[in-house]
Design a protein around this motif. Structure first.
Motif, PDB file in Angstrom:
ATOM      1  N   ILE A 493      38.059  34.171  30.622  1.00  0.00           N
ATOM      2  CA  ILE A 493      37.801  34.902  31.877  1.00  0.00           C
ATOM      3  C   ILE A 493      38.832  34.315  32.945  1.00  0.00           C
ATOM      4  N   ALA A 494      38.986  35.324  33.973  1.00  0.00           N
ATOM      5  CA  ALA A 494      40.072  34.981  34.961  1.00  0.00           C
ATOM      6  C   ALA A 494      39.328  35.027  36.250  1.00  0.00           C
ATOM      7  N   VAL A 495      39.262  33.906  37.191  1.00  0.00           N
ATOM      8  CA  VAL A 495      38.551  33.513  38.170  1.00  0.00           C
ATOM      9  C   VAL A 495      39.225  33.975  39.215  1.00  0.00           C
ATOM     10  N   ARG A 496      39.021  34.567  40.195  1.00  0.00           N
ATOM     11  CA  ARG A 496      39.646  34.640  41.427  1.00  0.00           C
ATOM     12  C   ARG A 496      39.748  33.755  42.361  1.00  0.00           C
ATOM     13  N   PRO A 497      40.708  33.666  43.416  1.00  0.00           N
ATOM     14  CA  PRO A 497      40.610  32.431  44.222  1.00  0.00           C
ATOM     15  C   PRO A 497      39.383  32.155  45.100  1.00  0.00           C
ATOM     16  N   ASP A 498      38.299  33.019  45.211  1.00  0.00           N
ATOM     17  CA  ASP A 498      37.195  32.988  46.026  1.00  0.00           C
ATOM     18  C   ASP A 498      36.033  32.312  44.856  1.00  0.00           C
ATOM     19  N   GLY A 499      36.411  32.124  43.833  1.00  0.00           N
ATOM     20  CA  GLY A 499      35.269  31.578  43.035  1.00  0.00           C
ATOM     21  C   GLY A 499      34.536  32.776  42.067  1.00  0.00           C
ATOM     22  N   HIS A 500      34.996  33.748  42.129  1.00  0.00           N
ATOM     23  CA  HIS A 500      34.189  35.087  41.235  1.00  0.00           C
ATOM     24  C   HIS A 500      34.762  35.437  40.188  1.00  0.00           C
ATOM     25  N   VAL A 501      34.297  35.737  39.225  1.00  0.00           N
ATOM     26  CA  VAL A 501      35.000  36.218  38.096  1.00  0.00           C
ATOM     27  C   VAL A 501      35.695  37.528  38.306  1.00  0.00           C
ATOM     28  N   GLY A 502      36.838  37.958  37.879  1.00  0.00           N
ATOM     29  CA  GLY A 502      37.271  39.010  37.963  1.00  0.00           C
ATOM     30  C   GLY A 502      37.437  39.672  36.787  1.00  0.00           C
ATOM     31  N   PHE A 503      38.039  38.971  35.893  1.00  0.00           N
ATOM     32  CA  PHE A 503      38.039  39.711  34.614  1.00  0.00           C
ATOM     33  C   PHE A 503      37.501  38.867  33.289  1.00  0.00           C
ATOM     34  N   ARG A 504      37.034  39.590  32.295  1.00  0.00           N
ATOM     35  CA  ARG A 504      36.625  38.757  31.282  1.00  0.00           C
ATOM     36  C   ARG A 504      36.812  39.657  29.917  1.00  0.00           C
ATOM     37  N   CYS A 505      36.790  38.947  28.962  1.00  0.00           N
ATOM     38  CA  CYS A 505      37.045  39.714  27.595  1.00  0.00           C
ATOM     39  C   CYS A 505      36.824  38.783  26.391  1.00  0.00           C
ATOM     40  N   GLY A 506      36.358  39.335  25.221  1.00  0.00           N
ATOM     41  CA  GLY A 506      35.618  38.586  24.144  1.00  0.00           C
ATOM     42  C   GLY A 506      36.865  37.989  23.075  1.00  0.00           C
ATOM     43  N   THR A 507      37.932  38.723  23.308  1.00  0.00           N
ATOM     44  CA  THR A 507      39.255  38.347  22.717  1.00  0.00           C
ATOM     45  C   THR A 507      40.400  38.262  23.727  1.00  0.00           C
ATOM     46  N   ALA A 508      41.668  37.708  23.008  1.00  0.00           N
ATOM     47  CA  ALA A 508      42.840  37.602  23.940  1.00  0.00           C
ATOM     48  C   ALA A 508      43.117  39.019  24.399  1.00  0.00           C
ATOM     49  N   ASP A 509      42.900  39.833  25.236  1.00  0.00           N
ATOM     50  CA  ASP A 509      43.164  41.070  25.677  1.00  0.00           C
ATOM     51  C   ASP A 509      44.315  40.891  26.557  1.00  0.00           C
ATOM     52  N   VAL A 510      45.581  40.748  26.261  1.00  0.00           N
ATOM     53  CA  VAL A 510      46.684  40.605  26.961  1.00  0.00           C
ATOM     54  C   VAL A 510      46.870  41.796  27.932  1.00  0.00           C
ATOM     55  N   ALA A 511      47.000  42.905  27.298  1.00  0.00           N
ATOM     56  CA  ALA A 511      47.152  44.012  28.239  1.00  0.00           C
ATOM     57  C   ALA A 511      45.879  44.232  29.388  1.00  0.00           C
ATOM     58  N   GLY A 512      44.801  43.982  28.706  1.00  0.00           N
ATOM     59  CA  GLY A 512      43.560  43.909  29.915  1.00  0.00           C
ATOM     60  C   GLY A 512      43.997  42.878  31.175  1.00  0.00           C
ATOM     61  N   LEU A 513      44.419  41.609  30.842  1.00  0.00           N
ATOM     62  CA  LEU A 513      44.558  40.639  31.817  1.00  0.00           C
ATOM     63  C   LEU A 513      45.667  40.966  32.550  1.00  0.00           C
ATOM     64  N   SER A 514      46.730  41.315  31.750  1.00  0.00           N
ATOM     65  CA  SER A 514      47.899  41.801  32.659  1.00  0.00           C
ATOM     66  C   SER A 514      47.534  42.800  33.599  1.00  0.00           C
ATOM     67  N   SER A 515      46.877  43.879  33.296  1.00  0.00           N
ATOM     68  CA  SER A 515      46.713  44.950  34.055  1.00  0.00           C
ATOM     69  C   SER A 515      45.865  44.382  35.391  1.00  0.00           C
ATOM     70  N   TRP A 516      44.686  43.708  35.090  1.00  0.00           N
ATOM     71  CA  TRP A 516      44.133  43.055  36.192  1.00  0.00           C
ATOM     72  C   TRP A 516      44.888  42.260  37.182  1.00  0.00           C
ATOM     73  N   LEU A 517      45.839  41.349  36.400  1.00  0.00           N
ATOM     74  CA  LEU A 517      46.611  40.398  37.408  1.00  0.00           C
ATOM     75  C   LEU A 517      47.586  41.407  38.405  1.00  0.00           C
ATOM     76  N   SER A 518      47.834  42.436  37.838  1.00  0.00           N
ATOM     77  CA  SER A 518      48.910  43.288  38.566  1.00  0.00           C
ATOM     78  C   SER A 518      47.942  44.057  39.598  1.00  0.00           C
ATOM     79  N   LEU A 519      46.627  44.379  39.165  1.00  0.00           N
ATOM     80  CA  LEU A 519      45.763  45.159  40.441  1.00  0.00           C
ATOM     81  C   LEU A 519      45.508  44.030  41.509  1.00  0.00           C
ATOM     82  N   ILE A 520      45.440  42.674  41.308  1.00  0.00           N
ATOM     83  CA  ILE A 520      45.270  41.898  42.424  1.00  0.00           C
ATOM     84  C   ILE A 520      46.439  41.298  42.941  1.00  0.00           C
ATOM     85  N   GLY A 521      47.708  41.513  42.388  1.00  0.00           N
ATOM     86  CA  GLY A 521      49.187  41.226  42.841  1.00  0.00           C
ATOM     87  C   GLY A 521      49.234  39.789  42.467  1.00  0.00           C
TER      88      GLY A 521
END
Length: 530
Positions: A493-521
């Protein structure tokens, strides 16, 4: 007059909301300037309570220890219902998923002092006696005209945030509507010394036909802070939410007598009438102009939402402005690539503000309305049910659930564009948009509390024990990776700076994580080292 541009975010207003926003934006990479039209730092505190969730979101800014040193974290309350007094404790509540299972009594001035010092430690000074005259968004940047004793100054910057109260200049410049209505009741504030009130310790609450009366041992110029409600005495020129004219001592004594308190005012340090309204801005963002705190929403004091809501607004917006300012760099910050990130502030915080408005309006009706039903509830029904109150208070989980609700521990952003589920769902974990609860975890050594590990700026990626770590090439400089050894599985799971979960996945979804990190900058830039 040449415009200066050495700033990414201009914060207008240096109350708790503006100070927090400046800290959060600064700690996430933005160059910040904060101005305040009042020349002096001191003003009588209107807010006196910090909620658990507010302390949670302030923790990564490194200010909670200083705040707690100045706060009463084990407050007691004497609830006066007719002739019966019910004692209640607001400490050590049944809230195992937070490091702050209590309400904290602290003066707003103390909160402002701690936050101001934290900014000063970062090299950012509050520019007092400086006001915003006007601001204009030209789609590429904001042109702002400032005025101080040194004269007029025009600056150009990517973003301006109005934390300047109900009569917000930024809101007017943005052309944002402001819907609501004034209350028929007003609040009376005073600092006073009392005689004949022996035996009173801790906060005291008196329920009467005319409204509630509170006494807090938090006076700034005397021993007690009085807060009472009464039918409004009128005065259309008064600014909502701001202390107005003084109240005669005889009127204050009458309020004490009507509440059934056998005490005399020995010394009155100051007093003020505060007219109230419940209002909500039609939007919290227009282009590069943003609103936060009382500039975006105005409540009654019921349940102590004002300062807490403003701080939580600021923490939500601050990191987004910091990431947006660094996304494109310089004057181009906040271009089309950042629109989803910046729009999420309004879509996340405005619904939360609307729910708080409904909550505070309902509670204030019961607390302060002089109508027949609420008056009867306070003066007749409440004393009759007083014997049952200790039984209810003994149910710690019930009390904790009430605190959890009013302190916004249950607020979620599940419908936000920033809340993303990976290719395979991670079962048993908080959903995207949910607040990440505190818990005891292991990262390879002695057990530690999770929120303590996350008490720093940036995004935190939490890996389950058997998860494949994401490659460094997708992680930006404000992303930290932690592996939870006591959490079996291959998800993250990826946790935003304000303590809310932004992204989660059941396996190492590198593309999904990368896309979410790009979305938030927060993704690595092409030039970042891998």
């Amino acid at each position: 007059m040449a415009a200066t541009t050495a700033v990414d975010v201009l914060v207008v207003g240096a109350g708790p909301t503006g100070l927090t926003l400046a800290l959060q934006a600064h700690d996430h990479g933005a160059r910040v300037r904060i101005i305040e039209r009042r020349p002096g730092a001191f003003r009588p505190s209107r807010a006196l309570i910090l909620h658990p969730r507010t302390l949670e979101v302030l923790r990564p800014l490194g200010v909670t220890d200083a705040l707690l040193e100045l706060a009463d974290t084990a407050p007691t309350v004497g609830l006066h219902l007719g002739s019966r007094v019910v004692e209640a404790s607001l400490a050590d509540l049944a809230l195992p998923d937070t490091a702050f299972p209590h309400l904290s009594l602290i003066r707003q001035t103390n909160v402002e002092s701690v936050l101001t010092q934290a900014l000063a430690d970062r090299g950012v000074a509050v520019e007092r006696g400086t006001e915003l005259v006007t601001a204009r968004d030209d789609k590429h940047s904001v042109w702002a005209l400032l005025r101080s004793q040194q004269g007029a100054e025009e600056i150009r910057c990517p973003f301006v945030v109005g934390c300047d109260g109900p009569a917000s200049t930024v809101r007017v410049c943005a052309g944002i509507g402001w819907h609501g209505r004034p209350y028929n009741e007003e609040v009376i504030l005073a600092d006073l010394d009392l005689s004949g009130e022996s035996g009173c310790s801790g906060a005291q609450v008196f329920a009467g036909r005319q409204g509630l009366l509170f006494l807090f041992p938090l006076g700034e110029q005397a021993a007690w802070r009085l807060l009472a409600t009464r039918a409004s005495a009128g005065g259309s020129q008064l600014e909502f939410g701001q202390p107005g004219p003084a109240v005669p001592c005889a009127d204050l004594q009458q309020l004490l007598s009507d509440a059934g308190l056998n005490a005399r005012i020995e010394r009155l340090a100051w007093s003020a009438r505060v007219p109230l309204q419940c209002s909500l801005a039609t939007r919290f963002r227009r282009g590069r102009l943003f609103l936060a705190g009382d500039a975006a929403h105005n409540y009654s004091p019921a349940t102590g939402q004002g300062m807490n809501a403003g701080v939580q607004d600021a923490v939500n917006l601050g990191w987004k402005l910091g990431f947006a300012a660094n996304r494109s760099g310089g004057e181009a910050a906040g271009g089309l690539g950042a629109e989803a990130l910046l729009d999420s502030y309004d879509t996340e915080r405005r619904p939360a503000a609307h729910r708080r408005l409904v909550l505070t309006h309902t509670v204030f009706w019961a607390e302060a309305s002089t109508g027949r039903i609420p008056s009867w509830l306070r003066a007749v029904a409440a004393p009759r049910t007083a014997p049952a109150v200790p039984i209810l208070l003994a149910r710690r989980r019930l009390v904790a659930e009430g605190i959890r609700f009013i302190s916004q521990l249950r607020v979620n952003y599940r419908h936000s564009a920033l809340s993303v589920e990976g290719r395979s769902r991670l079962r048993g974990a908080p959903r995207p948009g949910d607040r990440l609860p505190d818990a005891t975890v292991s990262v390879g050594g002695p057990p530690q509390r999770l929120h303590g590990l996350l008490a720093g700026p940036g995004v935190h990626v939490l890996l389950q024990r058997d998860a494949t770590p994401p490659p460094d090439a997708v992680l930006g400089p404000q992303v930290t990776v932690l592996r939870l050894m006591n959490s079996p599985g291959r998800g993250l799971i990826a946790v935003r700076p304000d303590g809310h979960v932004g992204f989660r996945c059941g396996t190492a979804d590198v593309a999904g994580l990368s896309s979410w990190l790009s979305l938030i900058g927060a993704a690595a830039s092409p030039s970042s080292p891998s």
